[in-house]
Design a protein around this motif. Structure first.
Motif, PDB file in Angstrom:
ATOM      1  N   PRO A   1       0.454  -0.963  -0.216  1.00  0.00           N
ATOM      2  CA  PRO A   1      -0.408  -0.048  -0.561  1.00  0.00           C
ATOM      3  C   PRO A   1       0.905   1.413  -0.191  1.00  0.00           C
ATOM      4  CG  PRO A   1      -0.108  -0.836   1.994  1.00  0.00           C
ATOM      5  CD  PRO A   1       0.724  -1.593   1.615  1.00  0.00           C
ATOM      6  N   THR A   2       2.578   1.247  -0.061  1.00  0.00           N
ATOM      7  CA  THR A   2       3.245   2.844   0.467  1.00  0.00           C
ATOM      8  C   THR A   2       3.632   2.066  -0.559  1.00  0.00           C
ATOM      9  OG1 THR A   2       4.152   2.110   1.981  1.00  0.00           O
ATOM     10  CG2 THR A   2       2.304   3.143   3.173  1.00  0.00           C
ATOM     11  N   LEU A   3       3.830   1.394  -1.270  1.00  0.00           N
ATOM     12  CA  LEU A   3       4.874   1.500  -2.739  1.00  0.00           C
ATOM     13  C   LEU A   3       5.566   2.599  -3.070  1.00  0.00           C
ATOM     14  CD1 LEU A   3       6.593  -1.116  -4.175  1.00  0.00           C
ATOM     15  CD2 LEU A   3       4.416  -0.119  -5.993  1.00  0.00           C
ATOM     16  N   ASP A   4       6.949   2.950  -2.557  1.00  0.00           N
ATOM     17  CA  ASP A   4       7.568   3.938  -3.184  1.00  0.00           C
ATOM     18  C   ASP A   4       7.285   5.349  -2.792  1.00  0.00           C
ATOM     19  OD1 ASP A   4      10.022   2.982  -4.874  1.00  0.00           O
ATOM     20  OD2 ASP A   4       9.097   2.032  -6.864  1.00  0.00           O
ATOM     21  N   GLN A   5       6.629   4.916  -2.044  1.00  0.00           N
ATOM     22  CA  GLN A   5       5.934   6.849  -1.159  1.00  0.00           C
ATOM     23  C   GLN A   5       7.085   6.507   0.292  1.00  0.00           C
ATOM     24  OE1 GLN A   5       4.120   9.131  -1.719  1.00  0.00           O
ATOM     25  NE2 GLN A   5       3.754   8.013  -4.231  1.00  0.00           N
ATOM     26  N   THR A   6       6.322   5.856   1.255  1.00  0.00           N
ATOM     27  CA  THR A   6       7.697   5.651   2.174  1.00  0.00           C
ATOM     28  C   THR A   6       8.269   4.307   2.949  1.00  0.00           C
ATOM     29  OG1 THR A   6       5.574   4.444   3.641  1.00  0.00           O
ATOM     30  CG2 THR A   6       5.852   7.392   4.209  1.00  0.00           C
ATOM     31  N   ASP A   7       8.389   3.620   1.269  1.00  0.00           N
ATOM     32  CA  ASP A   7       9.411   2.540   1.587  1.00  0.00           C
ATOM     33  C   ASP A   7       9.964   2.655  -0.120  1.00  0.00           C
ATOM     34  OD1 ASP A   7       7.597   1.249  -1.338  1.00  0.00           O
ATOM     35  OD2 ASP A   7       5.703   0.944   0.560  1.00  0.00           O
ATOM     36  N   GLN A   8      10.749   1.764  -0.509  1.00  0.00           N
ATOM     37  CA  GLN A   8      11.820   1.572  -1.692  1.00  0.00           C
ATOM     38  C   GLN A   8      11.487   0.250  -2.119  1.00  0.00           C
ATOM     39  OE1 GLN A   8      15.644   2.773  -1.955  1.00  0.00           O
ATOM     40  NE2 GLN A   8      16.054   0.457  -2.647  1.00  0.00           N
ATOM     41  N   PHE A   9      10.516   0.597  -3.205  1.00  0.00           N
ATOM     42  CA  PHE A   9       9.468  -0.670  -3.430  1.00  0.00           C
ATOM     43  C   PHE A   9       9.274  -2.192  -2.444  1.00  0.00           C
ATOM     44  CE2 PHE A   9       8.487  -3.655  -7.173  1.00  0.00           C
ATOM     45  CZ  PHE A   9       8.637  -2.987  -8.342  1.00  0.00           C
ATOM     46  N   GLY A  10       9.058  -1.862  -1.195  1.00  0.00           N
ATOM     47  CA  GLY A  10       8.365  -2.539  -0.936  1.00  0.00           C
ATOM     48  C   GLY A  10       9.285  -2.270   0.755  1.00  0.00           C
ATOM     49  N   PHE A  11      10.234  -2.418   0.528  1.00  0.00           N
ATOM     50  CA  PHE A  11      11.020  -2.710   1.207  1.00  0.00           C
ATOM     51  C   PHE A  11      11.420  -1.465   1.894  1.00  0.00           C
ATOM     52  CE2 PHE A  11      12.197  -5.589  -2.431  1.00  0.00           C
ATOM     53  CZ  PHE A  11      12.217  -6.422  -1.407  1.00  0.00           C
ATOM     54  N   TYR A  12      11.902  -1.583   3.098  1.00  0.00           N
ATOM     55  CA  TYR A  12      11.908  -0.648   4.612  1.00  0.00           C
ATOM     56  C   TYR A  12      13.635  -0.102   5.195  1.00  0.00           C
ATOM     57  CZ  TYR A  12       6.676  -0.228   4.314  1.00  0.00           C
ATOM     58  OH  TYR A  12       5.779  -0.250   4.091  1.00  0.00           O
ATOM     59  N   THR A  13      13.795   0.801   5.333  1.00  0.00           N
ATOM     60  CA  THR A  13      14.991   0.764   6.608  1.00  0.00           C
ATOM     61  C   THR A  13      14.643   0.818   8.101  1.00  0.00           C
ATOM     62  OG1 THR A  13      15.882   1.899   4.848  1.00  0.00           O
ATOM     63  CG2 THR A  13      17.320   2.374   6.595  1.00  0.00           C
ATOM     64  N   GLY A  14      15.730  -0.069   8.732  1.00  0.00           N
ATOM     65  CA  GLY A  14      14.997  -0.495   9.973  1.00  0.00           C
ATOM     66  C   GLY A  14      15.401  -0.917  10.537  1.00  0.00           C
ATOM     67  N   PHE A  15      14.978  -1.372  11.980  1.00  0.00           N
ATOM     68  CA  PHE A  15      15.330  -3.211  12.208  1.00  0.00           C
ATOM     69  C   PHE A  15      14.311  -3.947  12.924  1.00  0.00           C
ATOM     70  CE2 PHE A  15      18.887  -0.157  13.125  1.00  0.00           C
ATOM     71  CZ  PHE A  15      19.467  -1.011  13.077  1.00  0.00           C
ATOM     72  N   TYR A  16      14.094  -4.697  12.990  1.00  0.00           N
ATOM     73  CA  TYR A  16      12.962  -5.665  12.836  1.00  0.00           C
ATOM     74  C   TYR A  16      13.610  -7.159  14.221  1.00  0.00           C
ATOM     75  CZ  TYR A  16      15.940  -9.378   9.923  1.00  0.00           C
ATOM     76  OH  TYR A  16      17.256  -9.270   9.328  1.00  0.00           O
ATOM     77  N   ALA A  17      12.831  -8.018  14.490  1.00  0.00           N
ATOM     78  CA  ALA A  17      12.767  -9.615  15.394  1.00  0.00           C
ATOM     79  C   ALA A  17      11.843 -10.381  14.721  1.00  0.00           C
ATOM     80  CB  ALA A  17      12.450  -8.558  16.844  1.00  0.00           C
ATOM     81  N   LYS A  18      12.049 -11.664  14.291  1.00  0.00           N
ATOM     82  CA  LYS A  18      11.541 -12.834  13.851  1.00  0.00           C
ATOM     83  C   LYS A  18      11.500 -13.794  14.874  1.00  0.00           C
ATOM     84  CE  LYS A  18      14.702 -14.132  10.578  1.00  0.00           C
ATOM     85  NZ  LYS A  18      14.607 -14.820   8.994  1.00  0.00           N
ATOM     86  N   GLY A  19      10.394 -14.887  14.479  1.00  0.00           N
ATOM     87  CA  GLY A  19      10.814 -16.177  15.154  1.00  0.00           C
ATOM     88  C   GLY A  19       9.898 -17.205  15.174  1.00  0.00           C
ATOM     89  N   ARG A  20      10.151 -18.528  15.974  1.00  0.00           N
ATOM     90  CA  ARG A  20       8.480 -18.970  15.963  1.00  0.00           C
ATOM     91  C   ARG A  20       8.693 -19.509  17.004  1.00  0.00           C
ATOM     92  NH1 ARG A  20       9.436 -22.826  11.477  1.00  0.00           N
ATOM     93  NH2 ARG A  20       8.135 -21.254  10.293  1.00  0.00           N
ATOM     94  N   VAL A  21       7.665 -20.086  17.878  1.00  0.00           N
ATOM     95  CA  VAL A  21       7.441 -20.696  18.868  1.00  0.00           C
ATOM     96  C   VAL A  21       6.516 -21.613  18.985  1.00  0.00           C
ATOM     97  CG1 VAL A  21       6.596 -20.360  21.717  1.00  0.00           C
ATOM     98  CG2 VAL A  21       8.307 -18.735  20.341  1.00  0.00           C
ATOM     99  N   GLY A  22       6.938 -22.655  18.274  1.00  0.00           N
ATOM    100  CA  GLY A  22       5.685 -23.871  18.360  1.00  0.00           C
ATOM    101  C   GLY A  22       5.412 -23.198  16.557  1.00  0.00           C
ATOM    102  N   GLY A  23       3.754 -23.333  16.796  1.00  0.00           N
ATOM    103  CA  GLY A  23       3.148 -23.681  15.715  1.00  0.00           C
ATOM    104  C   GLY A  23       2.509 -21.457  15.512  1.00  0.00           C
ATOM    105  N   PHE A  24       3.378 -20.675  16.147  1.00  0.00           N
ATOM    106  CA  PHE A  24       3.124 -19.435  16.472  1.00  0.00           C
ATOM    107  C   PHE A  24       4.754 -18.587  15.803  1.00  0.00           C
ATOM    108  CE2 PHE A  24       3.921 -15.005  17.649  1.00  0.00           C
ATOM    109  CZ  PHE A  24       2.195 -14.327  17.405  1.00  0.00           C
TER     110      PHE A  24
END
Length: 493
Positions: free
Chosen positions: A187-210
């Protein structure tokens, strides 16, 4: 004397003993003809091990997608300066190269380079003296360093694709079910992002099936041409002075097989190799990411147009989706794929974004006094805006022996419905946007070599006008459906 006699004895040539001569030696057998090499499954891609056990490695992934597209244009479309009702156009949808480096079990480096959307009339380097279609920029899409804290959590930073809202917001464009993404998922393509990609920091993972991903990102500066003096009254636009952080995330529960989350890209169809049933939801929030002018403005703009009264609006985007992909019959290798998503987007009053992928046309100069949207030429249609969206796709993988031992067919259908508050019928009710797709995938070697033929019934919204009494909403006078036929060729290594 004895030595001379011995030398004479060794120097004599003795005749062969009488009798039958020995049989000649058997002829040597001819060298064996090597058997033709069999195709080896592609597996994890082009991988270079940097340690004997393979725990340290470099992996390369690349794909290219070429389009041949017949398009019946929207009204008032030009092609190379000449009015054009329809045409057959060739273009490059995507060309990408990913490098993945695992130099330590806890550290990961991801670099994604590529280009997209190069047509003969657009997609090239801006201001190229030879024309707007030349030398499409090959630029960095993603550059990420990631650290694995433990089996439940990884953190990373850089230009990343750990985005929120929906599963399809992080779609793998190399494993799609339909010929292309619906675009509403970015939804913000090439407005506040760069072709769908963003500059910043993230956290990701999985706990069981979540499974989860969360990110805090810096917004890219949108178009600086929009000011309170240039925007339409009561129609939101991206705020050019926005510096507030973007908060986004996506969460899903995986009921059946677990999907890999090493890379951020989500698979569109597994072709019967997995049993996946996921339900997910996500969000995207950016305070004061939009602005609008609440009252009409006339006259000359001041030196600082932001002294004209305006108001800001938070970007608040939400999504919920379901994904099901499973074999029907393992013996015949038939499978079904379904994806459905609901979006609720709030960009501020009456925001509507018209877009056309690999648009084959350019806009005709509007007549004097024209008050409609000037960017609805070629194959553009209202894809994103403040309102609600439903999108669904369904595919069926046909029996594997239908075309021989390797080639496979997969027909599919897809449907997009937008209810955008900025588009109204003459009676004031919301004018819905409906897009219909039907296609067929021909897999020659899975996703690594495939052709897709897609037919689209596309609504032409170019017959619209902005009436001051409608308080910023566009009045859609009529809608005509235009055919669009796309053949895509993909190679994925």
């Amino acid at each position: 004397m004895l030595l001379v006699g011995a030398g004479s004895a060794f120097g004599q040539v003795l005749p062969p003993a009488p009798g039958t001569p020995p049989a000649p030696a058997a002829p040597a057998p001819p060298p064996a003809v090597p058997a033709p090499a069999k195709s080896v499954p592609y597996g994890a891609g082009m991988k270079v091990n940097l340690s004997p056990d393979g725990s340290k490695y470099l992996r390369f992934i690349g794909w290219a997608q070429a389009w041949a597209q017949y398009n019946e244009n929207n009204s008032n479309t030009l092609r190379v300066g000449v009015p054009k009702n329809d045409q057959l156009a060739f273009s490059i949808r995507r060309a990408r190269l990913i490098t993945l480096a695992q130099l330590n079990p806890r550290f990961l480096l991801l670099l994604d380079l590529g280009m997209e959307n190069q047509t003969a009339v657009s997609g090239g380097t801006p201001n190229d003296p030879n024309g707007p279609g030349h030398r499409a920029p090959f630029y960095v899409h993603e550059a990420v360093g990631e650290y694995r804290v433990n089996k439940y959590l990884s953190v990373g930073g850089g230009l990343n694709f750990q985005v929120g809202i929906s599963r399809m917001s992080a779609a793998s464009t190399a494993t799609m079910l339909a010929y292309d993404i619906p675009v509403v998922n970015f939804p913000t393509l090439d407005q506040t992002d760069q072709f769908g990609f963003y500059t910043g920091f993230y956290a990701k993972g999985r706990v069981g099936g979540f499974d989860y991903r969360l990110a805090v990102d810096e917004p890219f500066l949108p178009s600086q041409a929009n000011t309170p003096a240039t925007v339409r009254t009561n129609v939101a636009a991206f705020y050019p002075r926005n510096s507030n952080k973007i908060y986004q995330g996506y969460f899903d529960y995986e009921f059946l097989d677990k999907e890999s989350n090493l890379l951020p890209f989500t698979t569109g169809t597994y072709l019967g190799t997995k049993r996946v049933f996921n339900i997910g939801a996500g969000f995207h929030y950016n305070a004061a990411g939009m602005f609008s002018r609440p009252a009409a403005f006339t006259g000359t703009a001041p030196a600082d147009p932001f002294t004209i009264p305006f108001r800001t609006h938070d970007i608040k985007l939400f999504g919920a989706d379901v994904f099901y992909d499973a074999p029907i019959d393992t013996a015949s290798n038939t499978a079904v794929t379904f994806y459905g998503v609901y979006y609720n987007y709030n960009f501020g009053p009456n925001y509507v974004r018209n877009a056309g992928v690999n648009n084959p046309g350019t806009s005709i100069a509007p007549p004097t006094g024209f008050t409609g949207a000037t960017n609805l030429y070629g194959n553009a249609l209202p894809l994103i805006g403040t309102g609600q969206t439903l999108y669904a796709q369904l595919g069926l993988l046909l029996p594997k022996k239908l075309l021989g031992p390797k080639a496979k067919l997969q027909p599919y259908v897809a449907y997009l419905h937008n209810n955008l508050e900025g588009l109204r019928n003459p009676d004031g009710t919301i004018k819905g946007v409906n897009v219909y797709d039907a296609g067929l995938n021909l897999y020659l070697d899975g996703h690594n070599a495939k052709f897709t033929l897609n037919y689209r019934a596309r609504p032409d919204f170019s017959d619209q006008s902005f009436i001051p009494a409608n308080n910023g909403q566009a009045t859609v006078n009529s809608v005509n459906y235009r055919p669009e036929v796309t053949l895509q060729a993909q190679v994925y290594l």
